[in-house]
Scaffold this active site. Sequence first.
Site, PDB file in Angstrom:
ATOM      1  CE  LYS A  13      40.567  43.047  36.475  1.00  0.00           C
ATOM      2  NZ  LYS A  13      39.337  42.224  36.508  1.00  0.00           N
ATOM      3  NE  ARG A  88      38.758  45.278  42.232  1.00  0.00           N
ATOM      4  CZ  ARG A  88      39.476  44.167  42.148  1.00  0.00           C
ATOM      5  NH1 ARG A  88      40.733  44.184  41.816  1.00  0.00           N
ATOM      6  NH2 ARG A  88      38.883  42.997  42.359  1.00  0.00           N
ATOM      7  NE  ARG A 127      38.934  33.804  38.821  1.00  0.00           N
ATOM      8  CZ  ARG A 127      38.889  35.136  38.805  1.00  0.00           C
ATOM      9  NH1 ARG A 127      39.719  35.814  38.037  1.00  0.00           N
ATOM     10  NH2 ARG A 127      38.013  35.786  39.537  1.00  0.00           N
ATOM     11  NE  ARG A 160      40.044  34.773  43.120  1.00  0.00           N
ATOM     12  CZ  ARG A 160      40.186  35.891  42.430  1.00  0.00           C
ATOM     13  NH1 ARG A 160      40.999  35.921  41.369  1.00  0.00           N
ATOM     14  NH2 ARG A 160      39.545  36.986  42.756  1.00  0.00           N
ATOM     15  NE  ARG A 171      35.183  38.968  43.249  1.00  0.00           N
ATOM     16  CZ  ARG A 171      35.876  38.108  42.520  1.00  0.00           C
ATOM     17  NH1 ARG A 171      35.466  36.868  42.395  1.00  0.00           N
ATOM     18  NH2 ARG A 171      36.964  38.505  41.917  1.00  0.00           N
TER      19      ARG A 171
HETATM   20  P1  ADP Z   1      40.369  38.725  35.971  1.00  0.00           P
HETATM   21  O1  ADP Z   1      41.842  38.819  36.240  1.00  0.00           O
HETATM   22  O2  ADP Z   1      39.865  39.845  35.122  1.00  0.00           O
HETATM   23  O3  ADP Z   1      39.551  38.542  37.213  1.00  0.00           O
HETATM   24  P2  ADP Z   1      41.060  36.129  34.807  1.00  0.00           P
HETATM   25  O4  ADP Z   1      42.205  36.479  33.914  1.00  0.00           O
HETATM   26  O5  ADP Z   1      41.363  35.421  36.070  1.00  0.00           O
HETATM   27  O6  ADP Z   1      40.139  37.424  35.082  1.00  0.00           O
HETATM   28  O7  ADP Z   1      40.038  35.280  33.904  1.00  0.00           O
HETATM   29  C1  ADP Z   1      38.810  34.775  34.463  1.00  0.00           C
HETATM   30  C2  ADP Z   1      38.575  33.342  33.953  1.00  0.00           C
HETATM   31  O8  ADP Z   1      38.290  33.375  32.555  1.00  0.00           O
HETATM   32  C3  ADP Z   1      39.774  32.410  34.122  1.00  0.00           C
HETATM   33  O9  ADP Z   1      39.272  31.120  34.449  1.00  0.00           O
HETATM   34  C4  ADP Z   1      40.450  32.435  32.745  1.00  0.00           C
HETATM   35  O10 ADP Z   1      41.148  31.221  32.497  1.00  0.00           O
HETATM   36  C5  ADP Z   1      39.260  32.613  31.807  1.00  0.00           C
HETATM   37  N1  ADP Z   1      39.569  33.422  30.617  1.00  0.00           N
HETATM   38  C6  ADP Z   1      40.388  34.504  30.539  1.00  0.00           C
HETATM   39  N2  ADP Z   1      40.392  35.039  29.299  1.00  0.00           N
HETATM   40  C7  ADP Z   1      39.526  34.282  28.561  1.00  0.00           C
HETATM   41  C8  ADP Z   1      39.079  34.317  27.188  1.00  0.00           C
HETATM   42  N3  ADP Z   1      39.507  35.266  26.334  1.00  0.00           N
HETATM   43  N4  ADP Z   1      38.175  33.389  26.797  1.00  0.00           N
HETATM   44  C9  ADP Z   1      37.733  32.461  27.665  1.00  0.00           C
HETATM   45  N5  ADP Z   1      38.103  32.350  28.954  1.00  0.00           N
HETATM   46  C10 ADP Z   1      38.990  33.246  29.410  1.00  0.00           C
HETATM   47  P1  AMP Z   2      41.119  40.244  42.182  1.00  0.00           P
HETATM   48  O1  AMP Z   2      42.143  39.171  42.336  1.00  0.00           O
HETATM   49  O2  AMP Z   2      41.636  41.456  41.453  1.00  0.00           O
HETATM   50  O3  AMP Z   2      39.813  39.717  41.604  1.00  0.00           O
HETATM   51  O4  AMP Z   2      40.792  40.760  43.655  1.00  0.00           O
HETATM   52  C1  AMP Z   2      40.216  39.893  44.625  1.00  0.00           C
HETATM   53  C2  AMP Z   2      39.739  40.709  45.822  1.00  0.00           C
HETATM   54  O5  AMP Z   2      40.869  41.355  46.455  1.00  0.00           O
HETATM   55  C3  AMP Z   2      38.758  41.839  45.518  1.00  0.00           C
HETATM   56  O6  AMP Z   2      37.417  41.401  45.419  1.00  0.00           O
HETATM   57  C4  AMP Z   2      38.994  42.757  46.727  1.00  0.00           C
HETATM   58  O7  AMP Z   2      38.354  42.272  47.886  1.00  0.00           O
HETATM   59  C5  AMP Z   2      40.508  42.640  46.931  1.00  0.00           C
HETATM   60  N1  AMP Z   2      41.235  43.665  46.139  1.00  0.00           N
HETATM   61  C6  AMP Z   2      42.107  43.435  45.109  1.00  0.00           C
HETATM   62  N2  AMP Z   2      42.580  44.596  44.621  1.00  0.00           N
HETATM   63  C7  AMP Z   2      41.991  45.588  45.356  1.00  0.00           C
HETATM   64  C8  AMP Z   2      42.048  47.010  45.326  1.00  0.00           C
HETATM   65  N3  AMP Z   2      42.804  47.670  44.439  1.00  0.00           N
HETATM   66  N4  AMP Z   2      41.296  47.696  46.233  1.00  0.00           N
HETATM   67  C9  AMP Z   2      40.545  47.059  47.138  1.00  0.00           C
HETATM   68  N5  AMP Z   2      40.424  45.722  47.197  1.00  0.00           N
HETATM   69  C10 AMP Z   2      41.136  44.988  46.323  1.00  0.00           C
END
Ligand code: ADP
Ligand code: AMP
Length: 213
Positions: A13, A88, A127, A160, A171
Site C-alpha cells: 500500500k 483500519r 522491508r 521496523r 499483525r
Molecule cells: P504496506 O504499506 O502495505 O505495509 P509496503 O509498501 O511497505 O507495504 O511494502 C511491503 C514490502 O514489500 C516493502 O519492502 C516493499 O519494498 C515491498 N514491495 C512493495 N510492492 C511490491 C511488489 N509489487 N513486488 C515486490 N515487493 C514489493
Molecule cells: P502501518 O505503517 O500502516 O503498517 O502501521 C504500523 C502500526 O501503526 C500498526 O500495526 C498499528 O499499530 C499502528 N496504526 C497505523 N495506522 C493505524 C490505524 N488507522 N488505527 C490503529 N492503529 C494504526
Amino acid sequence: MKIIMLGAPGAGKGTQAEMLAEKYDIPHVSTGDIFRMNIKNGTELGMEAKTYMDKGLLVPDELTVRILLDRVAKDDCKKGYILDGFPRNIPQANVLEEALSKLGDKIDYAINVEVPDENIIRRMGGRRACVACGATYHIENVPPKKEGICDKCGQELILRDDDKPETVGNRLQVYKDQTQPLIDFYSTKGVLHNVDGTKDMKEVFETIVAILG
Ligand code: ADP
Ligand code: AMP
C-alpha cells in the site's frame, strides 16, 4: 480525488501510495508513518502508540482518529489525498465518512491490494524503512542504491520493530479480524476496486492508474 489504500500489512500500500502521490500531486497520508515519526521524535503520542505497535495491535481509535482528522484538515489536503493504513476498522471508517459528509464530500476510490500471506511474510521480513521521509525498500525486490541508506533523503534505513517475525503473525490476525471487513464496507458503497498485488510494483501501479483514470 480521495483514495483509500486497503490490503494486509506488507501488501504494498505504502509503495503504491508514494507513486500515486507523485503522479497526482496529492499527499500520501500514512497513520503508521505519523506514529513512527512521533516515536522517533520522542513525543508523548509516539510513546503511547509504540506500546501497541510493538505488539502488532491497533493504536486506540481515540488517538488515531484525532491525528488523521487533523492531518486531512491541512491545506495541502484540499485537492485530495491518499490514505494508507487508515481506516483500519469499521468504527474508523464510520468516523471518516461522517467527517467527510459534513463537508459534502466522500471517498472516491478504495483500492484493495491483494497479496497472499506467504508473500506478505517475505515482504515484511525484507522491508527496510526510512523514518525520516517514509520511503520503503526491500532488500531483494526494491534495494536502495547504497545498502542501509535512503535514496531519497540519505538517512539510515531501519528494520521496523513490528516487522520482526514474532509480531508479523499478530499483525496478520489483527488485519483479518478488524481491517478485512472494510472490503465489504467499501464494496457496498460502490467504490471498491481489487488489484493483484503479487505483480511487479510498476504493473500494480499501472493497474491502479487505469482505475483512477
Ligand atoms: P504496506 O504499506 O502495505 O505495509 P509496503 O509498501 O511497505 O507495504 O511494502 C511491503 C514490502 O514489500 C516493502 O519492502 C516493499 O519494498 C515491498 N514491495 C512493495 N510492492 C511490491 C511488489 N509489487 N513486488 C515486490 N515487493 C514489493
Ligand atoms: P502501518 O505503517 O500502516 O503498517 O502501521 C504500523 C502500526 O501503526 C500498526 O500495526 C498499528 O499499530 C499502528 N496504526 C497505523 N495506522 C493505524 C490505524 N488507522 N488505527 C490503529 N492503529 C494504526
